[in-house]
Design an enzyme around this catalytic site. Structure first.
Site, PDB file in Angstrom:
ATOM      1  N   LYS A 126     -17.260  47.327  13.992  1.00  0.00           N
ATOM      2  CA  LYS A 126     -17.724  48.582  14.857  1.00  0.00           C
ATOM      3  C   LYS A 126     -19.395  49.062  14.663  1.00  0.00           C
ATOM      4  O   LYS A 126     -19.564  48.485  13.552  1.00  0.00           O
ATOM      5  CB  LYS A 126     -16.863  49.682  14.758  1.00  0.00           C
ATOM      6  CG  LYS A 126     -16.849  50.164  13.099  1.00  0.00           C
ATOM      7  CD  LYS A 126     -15.750  51.048  12.761  1.00  0.00           C
ATOM      8  CE  LYS A 126     -15.868  51.793  11.349  1.00  0.00           C
ATOM      9  NZ  LYS A 126     -14.630  51.904  10.650  1.00  0.00           N
ATOM     10  N   ARG A 135      -6.113  62.036  11.345  1.00  0.00           N
ATOM     11  CA  ARG A 135      -7.256  61.496  12.078  1.00  0.00           C
ATOM     12  C   ARG A 135      -6.223  60.754  13.316  1.00  0.00           C
ATOM     13  O   ARG A 135      -5.499  61.147  14.140  1.00  0.00           O
ATOM     14  CB  ARG A 135      -8.053  60.685  11.517  1.00  0.00           C
ATOM     15  CG  ARG A 135      -9.452  60.497  12.240  1.00  0.00           C
ATOM     16  CD  ARG A 135     -10.573  59.685  11.491  1.00  0.00           C
ATOM     17  NE  ARG A 135     -10.316  58.153  11.425  1.00  0.00           N
ATOM     18  CZ  ARG A 135     -11.080  57.296  11.081  1.00  0.00           C
ATOM     19  NH1 ARG A 135     -12.252  57.774  10.632  1.00  0.00           N
ATOM     20  NH2 ARG A 135     -10.698  56.102  10.927  1.00  0.00           N
ATOM     21  N   HIS A 191      -4.320  53.995   8.172  1.00  0.00           N
ATOM     22  CA  HIS A 191      -5.522  54.136   7.441  1.00  0.00           C
ATOM     23  C   HIS A 191      -5.461  55.020   6.454  1.00  0.00           C
ATOM     24  O   HIS A 191      -5.088  56.173   6.544  1.00  0.00           O
ATOM     25  CB  HIS A 191      -6.680  54.549   8.549  1.00  0.00           C
ATOM     26  CG  HIS A 191      -7.977  54.189   8.386  1.00  0.00           C
ATOM     27  ND1 HIS A 191      -8.465  52.828   7.866  1.00  0.00           N
ATOM     28  CD2 HIS A 191      -9.053  55.191   8.206  1.00  0.00           C
ATOM     29  CE1 HIS A 191      -9.863  53.032   7.776  1.00  0.00           C
ATOM     30  NE2 HIS A 191     -10.115  54.355   7.825  1.00  0.00           N
ATOM     31  N   ARG A 232      -8.577  45.143   5.882  1.00  0.00           N
ATOM     32  CA  ARG A 232      -9.396  45.350   7.332  1.00  0.00           C
ATOM     33  C   ARG A 232     -10.638  46.105   6.637  1.00  0.00           C
ATOM     34  O   ARG A 232     -11.194  47.061   6.772  1.00  0.00           O
ATOM     35  CB  ARG A 232      -9.038  46.511   8.050  1.00  0.00           C
ATOM     36  CG  ARG A 232      -7.836  46.231   9.027  1.00  0.00           C
ATOM     37  CD  ARG A 232      -7.737  47.129  10.049  1.00  0.00           C
ATOM     38  NE  ARG A 232      -7.883  48.595   9.462  1.00  0.00           N
ATOM     39  CZ  ARG A 232      -6.695  49.374   9.147  1.00  0.00           C
ATOM     40  NH1 ARG A 232      -5.507  49.030   9.219  1.00  0.00           N
ATOM     41  NH2 ARG A 232      -6.841  50.583   8.477  1.00  0.00           N
ATOM     42  N   TYR A 278     -46.745  66.695   8.845  1.00  0.00           N
ATOM     43  CA  TYR A 278     -46.384  67.903   9.445  1.00  0.00           C
ATOM     44  C   TYR A 278     -46.007  68.923   8.425  1.00  0.00           C
ATOM     45  O   TYR A 278     -45.083  68.629   7.393  1.00  0.00           O
ATOM     46  CB  TYR A 278     -44.912  67.723  10.458  1.00  0.00           C
ATOM     47  CG  TYR A 278     -45.277  67.248  11.804  1.00  0.00           C
ATOM     48  CD1 TYR A 278     -46.336  67.647  12.553  1.00  0.00           C
ATOM     49  CD2 TYR A 278     -44.745  66.147  12.092  1.00  0.00           C
ATOM     50  CE1 TYR A 278     -46.576  67.004  13.842  1.00  0.00           C
ATOM     51  CE2 TYR A 278     -44.798  65.666  13.408  1.00  0.00           C
ATOM     52  CZ  TYR A 278     -45.694  66.061  14.185  1.00  0.00           C
ATOM     53  OH  TYR A 278     -46.070  65.364  15.380  1.00  0.00           O
ATOM     54  N   CYS A 334     -41.653  61.720  10.096  1.00  0.00           N
ATOM     55  CA  CYS A 334     -41.986  61.954  11.651  1.00  0.00           C
ATOM     56  C   CYS A 334     -40.973  61.174  12.432  1.00  0.00           C
ATOM     57  O   CYS A 334     -40.082  60.280  11.941  1.00  0.00           O
ATOM     58  CB  CYS A 334     -43.424  61.943  11.796  1.00  0.00           C
ATOM     59  SG  CYS A 334     -44.488  62.762  10.847  1.00  0.00           S
ATOM     60  N   MET A 335     -41.097  61.181  13.795  1.00  0.00           N
ATOM     61  CA  MET A 335     -40.247  60.421  14.491  1.00  0.00           C
ATOM     62  C   MET A 335     -40.388  59.028  14.670  1.00  0.00           C
ATOM     63  O   MET A 335     -39.385  58.227  14.560  1.00  0.00           O
ATOM     64  CB  MET A 335     -40.445  60.882  16.035  1.00  0.00           C
ATOM     65  CG  MET A 335     -39.360  60.318  16.998  1.00  0.00           C
ATOM     66  SD  MET A 335     -39.464  60.749  18.730  1.00  0.00           S
ATOM     67  CE  MET A 335     -39.637  62.626  18.783  1.00  0.00           C
ATOM     68  N   ASP A 336     -41.682  58.519  14.094  1.00  0.00           N
ATOM     69  CA  ASP A 336     -41.998  57.094  14.349  1.00  0.00           C
ATOM     70  C   ASP A 336     -42.696  56.682  13.112  1.00  0.00           C
ATOM     71  O   ASP A 336     -43.254  55.527  12.984  1.00  0.00           O
ATOM     72  CB  ASP A 336     -42.889  56.641  15.556  1.00  0.00           C
ATOM     73  CG  ASP A 336     -42.422  57.391  16.761  1.00  0.00           C
ATOM     74  OD1 ASP A 336     -41.391  56.903  17.322  1.00  0.00           O
ATOM     75  OD2 ASP A 336     -43.082  58.593  17.241  1.00  0.00           O
TER      76      ASP A 336
HETATM   77  C1  LIG Z   1     -13.957  51.551   9.754  1.00  0.00           C
HETATM   78  C2  LIG Z   1     -12.559  51.145   9.504  1.00  0.00           C
HETATM   79  C3  LIG Z   1     -12.333  50.241   8.327  1.00  0.00           C
HETATM   80  C4  LIG Z   1     -13.348  49.707   7.644  1.00  0.00           C
HETATM   81  O1  LIG Z   1     -13.625  50.706   6.794  1.00  0.00           O
HETATM   82  P1  LIG Z   1     -14.788  50.526   5.344  1.00  0.00           P
HETATM   83  O2  LIG Z   1     -14.125  51.688   4.460  1.00  0.00           O
HETATM   84  O3  LIG Z   1     -15.840  50.575   5.886  1.00  0.00           O
HETATM   85  O4  LIG Z   1     -14.146  49.296   4.711  1.00  0.00           O
HETATM   86  C5  LIG Z   1     -11.002  49.931   8.534  1.00  0.00           C
HETATM   87  N1  LIG Z   1     -10.075  50.341   9.503  1.00  0.00           N
HETATM   88  C6  LIG Z   1     -10.368  51.278  10.341  1.00  0.00           C
HETATM   89  C7  LIG Z   1      -9.190  51.712  11.223  1.00  0.00           C
HETATM   90  C8  LIG Z   1     -11.704  51.537  10.473  1.00  0.00           C
HETATM   91  O5  LIG Z   1     -11.825  52.500  11.455  1.00  0.00           O
END
Ligand SMILES: *Cc1c(COP(=O)(O)O)cnc(C)c1O
Length: 376
Positions: free
Chosen positions: A35, A133, A165, A223, A266, A313-315
């Site tokens: 992701k 969540r 999770h 995962r 700044y 700064c921004m850039d």
């Molecule tokens: C981001 C995520 C992971 C991986 O998590 P890490 O802590 O970066 O290893 C696994 N499962 C789900 C559902 C996630 O959102």
């Protein structure tokens, strides 16, 4: 097109990390979390390296990210886990994207898309085992299972996964960890009773932190996310042999001598102590160098660590190199694996009171990702 900074991504490091994590997980099948543009590393090339390293599946938060993987020619199973009303579900099914469901509404939307396209939807049911969540709360889990079993009997939905999770896997010994595992085991038992217990349904729970600390959390699939990219999921326990894949560099745009007592950037939050050489680094908060790094974070320039001088700064931001030689075009390293004495993303995170996930995912879209060690 020229841009005076780049994020160099070492794909050999990614492959190394995947192999190391697979070994750490006792060879368990792996879904690499890709992701957020593969945690800022660049989605398709990085995901390809994750697969080359040994992950058999990929996971994304959004369907759009999964479709980008498909458009990039990646054909391993991909799961997307944040499904909002209005999601392009038909396109997802046509592109063989697996979908997570945590409530019956989502399942119904998925089933409708499956009927319209004639493609059986591959669904992973998510249980909320204590993070509050995503996922079905315990009270709603049996209803979700029953609905999925009915749609499966109808042939529109195939339940291919059951998952959850962790909230606190990065805090070893946290009491919620065992509670979540027990809860997940209970949720799996209920699934079995609902007729969703066949061995081809994969059960998965472990993020990076769980992979390195909790053999009990392996189930059928792990995962990892952050650890794929070489960043420690539990920094207090060390680096686990992971190799950071990203090095963020910039070219000095301007170097100049300024007098003693010059106020810099700044707000004049930095003032030169004596006549000195200042360097302008062409990266700013728009590129992910957090404004909070003002007078705090370090970079490697002209052979030594330098603290950012004054406001980011921004850039752009400034560094003060004293009387050391510095010229326009010289390379500055913001962070990397640390081999050359440069700071690491971990040091940036510690310095700024955040986690490395945020440091790497914030690197802006205008910074090119340059890949090294591409497998041929
Ligand atoms: C981001 C995520 C992971 C991986 O998590 P890490 O802590 O970066 O290893 C696994 N499962 C789900 C559902 C996630 O959102």
């Amino acid at each position: 097109m020229h841009f005076p900074a780049e994020a160099r991504i070492d794909l050999a490091a990614i492959r190394h990390n995947v192999a190391l994590l697979r070994e750490r997980a006792g060879g368990t099948e792996m879904m690499g979390a890709a992701k957020a543009d593969a945690y800022g590393h660049g989605l398709v090339p990085t995901a390809r390296a994750v697969v080359e390293g040994g992950a058999s599946r990929l996971g994304t938060a959004f369907v759009r990210e999964a479709l980008e993987l498909r458009a990039g020619g990646i054909d391993v199973p991909v799961l997307s886990w944040i499904i909002t009303p209005g999601e392009p579900l038909e396109e997802a099914l046509r592109q063989d994207v697996e979908l997570s469901a945590c409530e019956e509404r989502t399942l119904a939307d998925i089933a409708a898309a499956a009927r319209r396209t004639g493609v059986t939807a591959k669904v992973h049911l998510q249980a909320d085992t204590g993070m509050s969540r995503g996922g079905a709360p315990l009270a709603a889990w049996p209803g979700l299972l029953a609905a999925a079993a009915r749609l499966r009997a109808e042939g529109v939905v195939d339940v291919v996964g059951l998952w959850s999770h962790f909230a606190c896997a990065d805090i070893p010994g946290h009491p919620s960890i065992e509670l979540q595992l027990d809860c997940f085991d209970g949720a799996l038992k209920q699934a079995e009773q609902a007729g969703l217990g066949d061995s081809r349904i994969i059960r998965h729970m472990a993020n990076s932190a769980a992979i390195v600390t909790l053999p009990r959390a392996r189930y059928d699939l792990v995962r990892p996310g952050i650890a794929l990219y070489g960043l420690s999921p539990i920094p207090e326990l060390g680096d686990f042999g992971l190799r950071p894949a990203m090095t963020l560099v910039a070219q000095i745009a301007l170097a100049k001598r300024v007098p003693e007592s010059s106020g810099v950037s700044y707000g004049h939050l930095y003032t030169t102590a004596k006549e000195t050489t200042l360097g302008l680094v062409p990266l700013g908060y728009a590129d992910g160098v957090l404004r909070h790094a003002t007078n705090r974070a370090e970079v490697l320039a002209a052979g030594r660590r330098r603290t950012i001088a004054g406001r980011v700064c921004m850039d752009q931001f400034m560094i003060d190199v004293g009387d050391d030689p510095l010229r326009a075009g010289d390379e500055v390293v913001l962070f990397g694996p640390g081999d050359r004495g440069e700071p690491t993303a971990q040091e940036w995170a510690d310095n700024l009171g955040t986690i490395t996930h945020e440091i790497v995912t914030r690197i802006g879209a205008r910074v090119p990702r340059i890949y090294t060690q591409v497998e041929t």
